[in-house]
Design an enzyme around this catalytic site. Structure first.
Site, mmCIF file in Angstrom:
data_model
loop_
_atom_site.group_PDB
_atom_site.id
_atom_site.type_symbol
_atom_site.label_atom_id
_atom_site.label_comp_id
_atom_site.label_asym_id
_atom_site.label_seq_id
_atom_site.Cartn_x
_atom_site.Cartn_y
_atom_site.Cartn_z
ATOM 1 C CD GLU A 250 -0.265 10.268 15.151
ATOM 2 O OE1 GLU A 250 0.370 11.007 14.363
ATOM 3 O OE2 GLU A 250 -1.463 10.420 15.410
ATOM 4 C CB VAL A 251 1.001 5.448 11.512
ATOM 5 C CG1 VAL A 251 0.426 4.237 10.801
ATOM 6 C CG2 VAL A 251 0.127 6.673 11.254
ATOM 7 N N GLY A 252 3.198 3.938 13.392
ATOM 8 C CA GLY A 252 3.980 2.739 13.705
ATOM 9 C C GLY A 252 3.595 2.125 15.046
ATOM 10 N N GLY B 11 7.052 4.720 8.054
ATOM 11 C CA GLY B 11 6.196 5.893 8.195
ATOM 12 C C GLY B 11 6.400 6.533 9.547
ATOM 13 C CB SER B 12 4.367 8.992 11.338
ATOM 14 O OG SER B 12 3.158 8.278 11.426
ATOM 15 C CE LYS C 277 -1.977 2.858 2.810
ATOM 16 N NZ LYS C 277 -1.965 4.073 1.976
ATOM 17 C CD GLU D 34 13.625 0.671 8.901
ATOM 18 O OE1 GLU D 34 14.077 1.683 9.483
ATOM 19 O OE2 GLU D 34 14.282 -0.355 8.741
HETATM 20 P P1 NAP Z 1 2.378 8.044 7.925
HETATM 21 O O1 NAP Z 1 1.296 9.012 8.052
HETATM 22 O O2 NAP Z 1 2.751 7.208 9.091
HETATM 23 O O3 NAP Z 1 2.006 7.122 6.688
HETATM 24 C C1 NAP Z 1 2.833 6.082 6.224
HETATM 25 C C2 NAP Z 1 1.978 5.031 5.555
HETATM 26 O O4 NAP Z 1 1.100 4.445 6.524
HETATM 27 C C3 NAP Z 1 1.063 5.596 4.468
HETATM 28 O O5 NAP Z 1 0.926 4.634 3.449
HETATM 29 C C4 NAP Z 1 -0.238 5.771 5.224
HETATM 30 O O6 NAP Z 1 -1.382 5.805 4.416
HETATM 31 C C5 NAP Z 1 -0.238 4.539 6.092
HETATM 32 N N1 NAP Z 1 -1.121 4.620 7.247
HETATM 33 C C6 NAP Z 1 -1.584 5.720 7.888
HETATM 34 N N2 NAP Z 1 -2.386 5.368 8.916
HETATM 35 C C7 NAP Z 1 -2.435 4.015 8.936
HETATM 36 C C8 NAP Z 1 -3.088 3.053 9.753
HETATM 37 N N3 NAP Z 1 -3.864 3.411 10.771
HETATM 38 N N4 NAP Z 1 -2.908 1.744 9.489
HETATM 39 C C9 NAP Z 1 -2.104 1.353 8.471
HETATM 40 N N5 NAP Z 1 -1.472 2.213 7.646
HETATM 41 C C10 NAP Z 1 -1.628 3.529 7.879
HETATM 42 O O7 NAP Z 1 3.728 8.730 7.467
HETATM 43 P P2 NAP Z 1 3.923 9.780 6.308
HETATM 44 O O8 NAP Z 1 3.520 11.108 6.765
HETATM 45 O O9 NAP Z 1 3.331 9.258 5.055
HETATM 46 O O10 NAP Z 1 5.518 9.690 6.132
HETATM 47 C C11 NAP Z 1 6.405 10.435 6.874
HETATM 48 C C12 NAP Z 1 6.949 9.645 8.053
HETATM 49 O O11 NAP Z 1 7.640 8.485 7.598
HETATM 50 C C13 NAP Z 1 7.961 10.424 8.857
HETATM 51 O O12 NAP Z 1 7.714 10.245 10.222
HETATM 52 C C14 NAP Z 1 9.287 9.793 8.472
HETATM 53 O O13 NAP Z 1 10.303 9.936 9.428
HETATM 54 C C15 NAP Z 1 8.901 8.368 8.267
HETATM 55 N N6 NAP Z 1 9.889 7.680 7.429
HETATM 56 C C16 NAP Z 1 10.711 6.756 8.023
HETATM 57 C C17 NAP Z 1 11.684 6.108 7.268
HETATM 58 C C18 NAP Z 1 12.597 5.092 7.894
HETATM 59 O O14 NAP Z 1 13.180 4.312 7.161
HETATM 60 N N7 NAP Z 1 12.747 5.055 9.197
HETATM 61 C C19 NAP Z 1 11.807 6.387 5.891
HETATM 62 C C20 NAP Z 1 10.954 7.342 5.333
HETATM 63 C C21 NAP Z 1 9.994 7.981 6.114
HETATM 64 P P3 NAP Z 1 -1.948 7.249 3.925
HETATM 65 O O15 NAP Z 1 -0.937 7.777 3.023
HETATM 66 O O16 NAP Z 1 -3.201 6.919 3.270
HETATM 67 O O17 NAP Z 1 -2.112 8.093 5.158
#
Ligand code: NAP
Ligand code: MG
Length: 492
Positions: A245-247, A242-243, A189, A264
């Site tokens: 919070e969601v993680g 991702g974030s 996804k 991650e």
């Molecule tokens: P996000 O809001 O956590 O979203 C990441 C993914 O999770 C998206 O596909 C999102 O879908 C999905 N998602 C959201 N809520 C969910 C739920 N309840 N259940 C399952 N999946 C859900 O993060 P973002 O704003 O897209 O990305 C930025 C974040 O990613 C930052 O915190 C960044 O540090 C982190 N990141 C980490 C790494 C690493 O390797 N550590 C690399 C890159 C980015 P939607 O798009 O539909 O909301």
């Protein structure tokens, strides 16, 4: 300007069981060009039925002989073919990425597409190098019986892969390449803002000859499609970027279901400049660490600690770099920084800068707000000379916002660098080997760079300490992430 992708040529479907599909309910949502705020396409909004269909398809493909009994060398060959196809479509994929994500076209080409090719080729090699061990056992009964045991790594099963919008193609490849090398099947996804290159990747995988159902892409919202995917009982492993919070939510759900999960997550990476560092090198290095990809990088160097003797020079220098940066569409060759990915994200970044000012941070660069249609934010440097407890020092902005602080001794800066809930990356800028090693040893982060920042490689493990995640991607460790250990014990 070079913008060869026209909306009519966009691939705006999901990809399940080797076929494009619009989903059971036919519901869609719009996606945008962040440089212009124009709608560029409508994307299927996956329902529970669509997610169920995709996961069942992946399960059936996992159990089918065409995938399960496929020799590892054939999986390797398929991944190498996919790498060749991605490389062949460099121009198209890079243009799609820049159109949908906003990043500079050169970065789309060099990092997203070339990086994807590099990762696919590296991970292809693991398919034929998955090993077990043989063991001497000491079981003493029944008397006279001996035992021969071996371990083997078997594929984990159906993997749910959920990725963010900052490097849409590369993040997708970081997931699917090792998943497929290990013999799992996958439902991916992409982020709701940036699904286009993931869809195209699945089409290219089909063209490369991966059996239908092995690699599926569902598009939709995180709270609905993503959450349904994580919970699906036929999913064996969730891999999420991702974030934090969601993680946390995903981690909790997986703990309840006893599903394997790799997370991650976010970061607030410190950049530490020692007093021997040439200020020009520090300015260039620290500006690159935070402004690369418009600060939308999980390891962005967002907290800068500079030895007091060179603090003013370095911080003023970075503010001058920020003020000189040309903002514009990623397709324009003169652009140095593109837009934020969405209006919502742009508003969040602007709000966090305003909050930093309100709490006593001194903004050294030009006003961050930008008039016009696209989702732009000017790169911003906030001096926190008195080291107030600013929220922008603690919280991830995920934008081009740097907070700079002076320090007086190494123990103090090490303690400050580690005073964060995150622990993803860090960099140290010095030629003093003993101090570099001491800091590299003491910093709580999955990666510590010395005299560089944000550099990644498929052979180098990557992941977070603390709230930056659980597990490591890349390198040898990746095989354990997508396989289970099975012991086979034979009495004779
Ligand atoms: P996000 O809001 O956590 O979203 C990441 C993914 O999770 C998206 O596909 C999102 O879908 C999905 N998602 C959201 N809520 C969910 C739920 N309840 N259940 C399952 N999946 C859900 O993060 P973002 O704003 O897209 O990305 C930025 C974040 O990613 C930052 O915190 C960044 O540090 C982190 N990141 C980490 C790494 C690493 O390797 N550590 C690399 C890159 C980015 P939607 O798009 O539909 O909301
Ligand atoms: Mg999101």
């Amino acid at each position: 300007m070079n913008d060869p992708i026209k909306p009519s040529a966009l691939h705006t479907h999901m990809f399940i069981d080797g076929e494009p599909t619009s989903g059971a309910a036919g519901k869609t949502f719009p996606i945008f060009n962040p440089a212009t705020a124009e709608e560029i396409a409508h994307i299927p909004d996956a329902t529970e039925a669509d997610i169920d269909h995709a996961v069942r398809t992946a399960k059936r493909a996992f159990e089918s002989d065409t995938w399960r009994r496929m020799p590892p060398s054939t999986r390797e060959h398929l991944l190498l073919k996919l790498a060749d196809l991605v490389e062949k479509h460099t121009e198209e994929l890079a243009a799609l990425e820049t159109l949908n994500q906003g990043k500079l076209l050169a970065f789309s080409q060099m990092l997203e597409v070339s990086g994807s090719v590099q990762w696919l080729r590296y991970m292809a090699g693991w398919a034929t190098k998955i090993e077990g061990t043989t063991l001497d056992l000491s079981i003493a009964f029944p008397p006279g019986t001996r035992y021969n045991a071996s371990t083997r790594r078997v594929p984990a099963g159906v993997v749910a892969a959920i990725v963010p919008w900052n490097f849409p193609l590369l993040m997708a490849v970081w997931k699917i390449a090792p998943v497929l090398a290990c013999g799992c099947t996958v439902v991916l996804k992409p982020a709701e803002e940036t699904p286009l290159t993931a869809i195209r990747l699945a089409e290219l995988a089909h063209e490369a000859g991966f059996p239908p159902g092995v690699f599926n892409v569902v598009t939709g919202r995180g709270e609905t499609a993503g959450a349904t995917l994580v919970k699906h009982r036929l999913v064996n492993k969730v891999t999420f970027t991702g974030s934090t919070e969601v993680g946390r939510m995903i981690g909790r759900q997986c703990a309840d279901d006893l599903k394997r999960a790799s997370l991650e997550l976010g970061g607030k990476s410190p950049v530490i400049v020692l007093d021997d560092c040439d200020p020009r090198k520090a300015i260039e290095g620290a500006a690159g660490a935070i402004f690369f990809n418009h600060g939308q990088v999980c390891t962005a160097g967002s907290r800068l600690y500079v030895a007091r003797s060179i603090y003013d020079e370095v911080v003023q220098g970075i503010a001058a770099v920020a003020d000189g940066m040309a903002l514009g569409p990623g397709f324009d060759a003169t652009t140095q920084m593109g837009p934020m990915v969405s209006s919502r994200h742009r508003d969040k970044v602007v709000r966090m800068i305003a909050q930093g000012k309100l709490e006593g941070g001194e903004v050294l660069s030009r006003d961050a707000a930008v008039d016009g249609a696209g989702f732009f934010v000017r790169p911003t440097v906030i001096a926190n000379g008195l080291r107030k407890p600013l929220s922008v020092v603690k919280e991830e902005v995920f934008g081009p916002v740097l907070v700079a602080m002076p320090y007086d001794d190494l123990d103090e800066v090490l303690a400050e660098a580690n005073d964060s809930e995150y622990g993803l990356g860090a960099s140290v800028w010095t030629n003093q080997l003993d101090k570099a090693l001491r800091l590299a040893d003491g910093i709580e982060a999955g990666t510590v760079w010395v005299n560089t920042h944000n550099m990644v490689d498929p052979a180098m493990p990557f992941g977070g300490f603390k709230a930056s995640g659980i597990g490591r991607e890349h390198g040898k460790a990746i095989v354990d992430s997508y396989t289970e250990s099975k012991s086979v014990c034979i009495a004779y």
